[in-house]
Design a protein around this motif. Structure first.
Motif, PDB file in Angstrom:
ATOM      1  N   TRP A  68       0.806  -1.220   0.000  1.00 47.85           N
ATOM      2  CA  TRP A  68       0.000   0.000   0.000  1.00 47.85           C
ATOM      3  C   TRP A  68       0.843   1.276   0.000  1.00 47.85           C
ATOM      4  O   TRP A  68       0.426   2.273  -0.612  1.00 47.85           O
ATOM      5  N   PRO A  69       2.031   1.342   0.636  1.00 48.65           N
ATOM      6  CA  PRO A  69       2.821   2.571   0.495  1.00 48.65           C
ATOM      7  C   PRO A  69       3.241   2.845  -0.953  1.00 48.65           C
ATOM      8  O   PRO A  69       3.341   4.008  -1.362  1.00 48.65           O
ATOM      9  N   MET A  70       3.458   1.784  -1.738  1.00 44.59           N
ATOM     10  CA  MET A  70       3.825   1.988  -3.141  1.00 44.59           C
ATOM     11  C   MET A  70       2.658   2.597  -3.916  1.00 44.59           C
ATOM     12  O   MET A  70       2.847   3.494  -4.747  1.00 44.59           O
ATOM     13  N   TYR A  71       1.437   2.124  -3.630  1.00 46.69           N
ATOM     14  CA  TYR A  71       0.245   2.708  -4.257  1.00 46.69           C
ATOM     15  C   TYR A  71       0.102   4.181  -3.867  1.00 46.69           C
ATOM     16  O   TYR A  71      -0.256   5.032  -4.700  1.00 46.69           O
ATOM     17  N   LEU A  72       0.367   4.476  -2.605  1.00 43.70           N
ATOM     18  CA  LEU A  72       0.230   5.846  -2.118  1.00 43.70           C
ATOM     19  C   LEU A  72       1.256   6.767  -2.782  1.00 43.70           C
ATOM     20  O   LEU A  72       0.936   7.896  -3.170  1.00 43.70           O
ATOM     21  N   ILE A  73       2.490   6.290  -2.932  1.00 44.18           N
ATOM     22  CA  ILE A  73       3.516   7.082  -3.607  1.00 44.18           C
ATOM     23  C   ILE A  73       3.118   7.332  -5.053  1.00 44.18           C
ATOM     24  O   ILE A  73       3.250   8.451  -5.569  1.00 44.18           O
ATOM     25  N   ALA A  74       2.609   6.298  -5.732  1.00 41.99           N
ATOM     26  CA  ALA A  74       2.201   6.445  -7.137  1.00 41.99           C
ATOM     27  C   ALA A  74       1.073   7.462  -7.272  1.00 41.99           C
ATOM     28  O   ALA A  74       1.099   8.331  -8.156  1.00 41.99           O
ATOM     29  N   ALA A  75       0.077   7.369  -6.388  1.00 37.99           N
ATOM     30  CA  ALA A  75      -1.058   8.297  -6.439  1.00 37.99           C
ATOM     31  C   ALA A  75      -0.605   9.727  -6.158  1.00 37.99           C
ATOM     32  O   ALA A  75      -1.051  10.681  -6.817  1.00 37.99           O
ATOM     33  N   SER A  76       0.284   9.884  -5.201  1.00 28.17           N
ATOM     34  CA  SER A  76       0.786  11.223  -4.864  1.00 28.17           C
ATOM     35  C   SER A  76       1.591  11.816  -6.019  1.00 28.17           C
ATOM     36  O   SER A  76       1.483  13.008  -6.315  1.00 28.17           O
ATOM     37  N   ALA A  77       2.399  10.978  -6.661  1.00 23.17           N
ATOM     38  CA  ALA A  77       3.183  11.456  -7.801  1.00 23.17           C
ATOM     39  C   ALA A  77       2.270  11.896  -8.935  1.00 23.17           C
ATOM     40  O   ALA A  77       2.506  12.929  -9.579  1.00 23.17           O
ATOM     41  N   ALA A  92       6.768   5.998  -7.951  1.00 23.70           N
ATOM     42  CA  ALA A  92       6.462   7.338  -8.464  1.00 23.70           C
ATOM     43  C   ALA A  92       6.404   7.339  -9.977  1.00 23.70           C
ATOM     44  O   ALA A  92       5.595   8.056 -10.585  1.00 23.70           O
ATOM     45  N   VAL A  93       7.259   6.538 -10.604  1.00 19.13           N
ATOM     46  CA  VAL A  93       7.270   6.443 -12.063  1.00 19.13           C
ATOM     47  C   VAL A  93       5.910   5.972 -12.577  1.00 19.13           C
ATOM     48  O   VAL A  93       5.422   6.444 -13.610  1.00 19.13           O
ATOM     49  N   GLY A 153       2.978   6.594 -11.262  1.00 17.33           N
ATOM     50  CA  GLY A 153       2.096   7.758 -11.236  1.00 17.33           C
ATOM     51  C   GLY A 153       2.382   8.731 -12.353  1.00 17.33           C
ATOM     52  O   GLY A 153       1.458   9.318 -12.953  1.00 17.33           O
ATOM     53  N   VAL A 154       3.652   8.909 -12.688  1.00 21.08           N
ATOM     54  CA  VAL A 154       4.034   9.824 -13.763  1.00 21.08           C
ATOM     55  C   VAL A 154       3.590   9.270 -15.118  1.00 21.08           C
ATOM     56  O   VAL A 154       3.144  10.021 -15.994  1.00 21.08           O
ATOM     57  N   ILE A 155       3.709   7.947 -15.310  1.00 16.81           N
ATOM     58  CA  ILE A 155       3.256   7.347 -16.568  1.00 16.81           C
ATOM     59  C   ILE A 155       1.731   7.448 -16.693  1.00 16.81           C
ATOM     60  O   ILE A 155       1.198   7.643 -17.791  1.00 16.81           O
ATOM     61  N   LEU A 156       1.015   7.328 -15.570  1.00 14.93           N
ATOM     62  CA  LEU A 156      -0.431   7.536 -15.594  1.00 14.93           C
ATOM     63  C   LEU A 156      -0.756   8.943 -16.065  1.00 14.93           C
ATOM     64  O   LEU A 156      -1.689   9.154 -16.867  1.00 14.93           O
ATOM     65  N   ASN A 157      -0.003   9.920 -15.598  1.00 13.74           N
ATOM     66  CA  ASN A 157      -0.181  11.287 -16.064  1.00 13.74           C
ATOM     67  C   ASN A 157       0.038  11.383 -17.568  1.00 13.74           C
ATOM     68  O   ASN A 157      -0.713  12.039 -18.291  1.00 13.74           O
ATOM     69  N   LEU A 158       1.084  10.705 -18.048  1.00 15.81           N
ATOM     70  CA  LEU A 158       1.370  10.700 -19.480  1.00 15.81           C
ATOM     71  C   LEU A 158       0.212  10.090 -20.259  1.00 15.81           C
ATOM     72  O   LEU A 158      -0.209  10.625 -21.300  1.00 15.81           O
ATOM     73  N   ALA A 159      -0.323   8.970 -19.772  1.00 18.03           N
ATOM     74  CA  ALA A 159      -1.416   8.298 -20.469  1.00 18.03           C
ATOM     75  C   ALA A 159      -2.653   9.190 -20.561  1.00 18.03           C
ATOM     76  O   ALA A 159      -3.289   9.291 -21.617  1.00 18.03           O
ATOM     77  N   ILE A 160      -2.984   9.865 -19.465  1.00 16.55           N
ATOM     78  CA  ILE A 160      -4.165  10.735 -19.469  1.00 16.55           C
ATOM     79  C   ILE A 160      -3.923  11.951 -20.357  1.00 16.55           C
ATOM     80  O   ILE A 160      -4.805  12.385 -21.113  1.00 16.55           O
ATOM     81  N   TRP A 161      -2.712  12.503 -20.305  1.00 14.64           N
ATOM     82  CA  TRP A 161      -2.372  13.664 -21.136  1.00 14.64           C
ATOM     83  C   TRP A 161      -2.500  13.309 -22.619  1.00 14.64           C
ATOM     84  O   TRP A 161      -3.098  14.042 -23.402  1.00 14.64           O
ATOM     85  N   PHE A 162      -1.951  12.143 -22.994  1.00 12.74           N
ATOM     86  CA  PHE A 162      -2.052  11.704 -24.382  1.00 12.74           C
ATOM     87  C   PHE A 162      -3.513  11.412 -24.745  1.00 12.74           C
ATOM     88  O   PHE A 162      -3.975  11.743 -25.840  1.00 12.74           O
ATOM     89  N   ALA A 163      -4.234  10.751 -23.836  1.00  9.21           N
ATOM     90  CA  ALA A 163      -5.617  10.380 -24.127  1.00  9.21           C
ATOM     91  C   ALA A 163      -6.479  11.604 -24.407  1.00  9.21           C
ATOM     92  O   ALA A 163      -7.298  11.614 -25.346  1.00  9.21           O
TER      93      ALA A 163
END
Length: 464
Positions: free
Chosen positions: A151-160, A381-382, A384-394
């Protein structure tokens, strides 16, 4: 460090340098499919076919390259080249790994910029843009499954994700914060932060044979500070000299200088592979500097996905378009070519610095558990950043108009629903199903999407 002229054989007798050059050229020509596919090609040729390096030694080199910023597959080639034939072997392996992609993207960039308004170019890239979105989402799923174990990894990803998507916090700060959180977490709660890191190294690039990357079992290396200083001075000077020359010749505000400085910074923070920094690079190149438009960034990524070499080679397209549009010194095309060379230089010269300087020291730190925990935080964190990339591209693929809403230090991109492009959405969805459900390779999906998109675009464009 091995001397430049010394030949080192791992599993057999001395390997002729000329034969190694031919093999590295073959590896470079087959380096499609992103890092997993490229690593698989090297494994098949160097370990299984040539038997120049053993399985453990190959993973030893891969473990080291995973610690570094930059394209790990190119650095792995450089490392093994250095292991076999010293510095000259590393130079040949690394340069040949980049060269086919550089020449391919340079040619495509010239054609793209010169005929960008032509309907056939628009038709080809109509489908590629949608397929690239599917490629990014597939990468998000693949990396997320490996990195988010607790769960800390999920939290870091979401925060990023929130930090970069909502609050526009710079990518380097996000990575630094994630590393610090991972380091502290490894000290106070090691069970949740010491996440095992793995990398797929399948022979065909699609089947998944997981190689566990752990800290043990490495040969002891005793680096010398004198050699380290000499190496740092040589490669640091080669990295910095063009930037200083550009500042003196054309000034700090010229596009050549801005490109050199920006991509030098990017070379230091590209932990987690190219996808991790694409969103940051795209936002800076499009919104801050105006080197390209959002749709053009997707076109450039499509070029990098369909040509051999590291995916991060997309930086060359960004540089070309920035130089092409400035074109005040040499003319548009020549300025674009010059910018391509500048950006490629400052992106890949640091890779040689990391290998030739850092290998002995980083290998000694592989057994430090807190370092592993810090890297686990960075990997989360990476995601979360890739999720940002996916949404930005989408958003840019699916809608032709976006509105930015700001308030309380946050900003959001809100699409105009009336401007949705249903054809792009359908192509992207079909590409994603093909890759995730039916396990079809990236290149066939990209080519099929380009063909379908071209047929659709040609049938709907005026005068068709």
């Amino acid at each position: 460090m091995n001397s430049p002229g010394k030949q080192v054989s791992v599993d057999q007798g001395p390997i002729p340098f000329s034969e190694a050059v031919r093999v590295w050229a073959r590896v470079a020509a087959l380096s499609f499919g992103g890092p997993a596919g490229q690593i698989a090609v090297m494994h098949r040729i160097l370990v299984d076919e040539k038997r120049w390096i053993g399985e453990n030694r190959f993973l030893h080199a891969l473990n080291y390259c995973m610690l570094l910023p930059g394209p790990e597959a190119m650095q792995l080639a450089t490392y093994i080249g250095w292991l076999l034939h010293g510095v000259r072997g590393g130079l040949v392996a690394g340069c040949l790994f980049v060269l086919p992609g550089f020449l391919s993207i340079l040619a495509l960039s010239v054609l793209y910029a010169s005929f960008q308004e032509a309907s056939f170019v628009q038709a080809i890239f109509f489908g590629i843009k949608a397929a690239v979105l599917a490629v990014v989402i597939e990468a998000l799923v693949r990396i997320g499954r490996k990195a988010l174990k607790t769960w800390p990894m999920y939290l870091i990803a979401a925060s990023a994700f929130a930090a970069i998507f909502v609050f526009d916090i710079p990518f380097p700060l996000i990575i630094a914060a994630a590393a610090l959180i991972g380091f502290l977490g490894g000290h106070f709660d090691p069970a949740r932060f010491l996440v095992i890191r793995t990398r797929e190294t399948s022979e065909d690039g699609e089947g998944k044979t997981e190689a566990v990357l752990h800290a043990g079992g490495m040969a002891t290396v005793r680096p010398t500070w004198r050699g380290a200083v000499r190496t740092a001075m040589i490669w640091g000077s080669m990295w910095a000299a063009p930037i200083i020359a550009l500042i003196l010749l054309v000034g700090p505000d010229h596009v050549f200088t801005q490109l050199a400085i920006f991509f030098s910074k990017l070379a230091v923070v590209t932990f987690g592979g190219a996808y991790a920094v694409l969103a940051y690079m795209a936002q800076e190149a499009v919104q801050t500097h105006g080197w390209l438009a959002p749709g053009e960034m997707l076109d450039g990524l499509g070029m990098a996905e369909t040509t051999p070499g590291p995916l991060i080679q997309v930086v060359q397209f960004v540089g070309f378009m920035g130089g092409y549009r400035e074109g005040d010194l040499l003319g548009p095309v020549a300025s674009g070519i010059a910018a391509s060379v500048i950006v490629t230089w400052v992106t890949f010269v640091p890779c040689f610095l990391w290998i030739f300087l850092g290998a002995p020291f980083i290998e000694k730190l592989r057994g430090v558990k807190l370092l592993t925990a810090a890297l686990s935080g960075v990997t989360a964190a990476v995601v979360g950043v890739i999720l940002n990339l996916a949404i930005w591209f989408a958003l840019h693929v699916a809608f032709s108009q976006l509105n930015e809403v700001q308030g309380y230090g946050a900003r959001l991109l809100v699409p105009d629903l009336a401007t949705i492009d249903l054809a792009s959405v359908v192509i992207a969805a079909a590409a994603l199903v093909a890759m995730l459900r039916f396990k079809i390779g990236m290149l066939p999906v990209l080519f099929a999407s380009a063909l379908i998109g071209a047929l659709y675009f040609s049938g709907t464009s005026p005068g068709a």
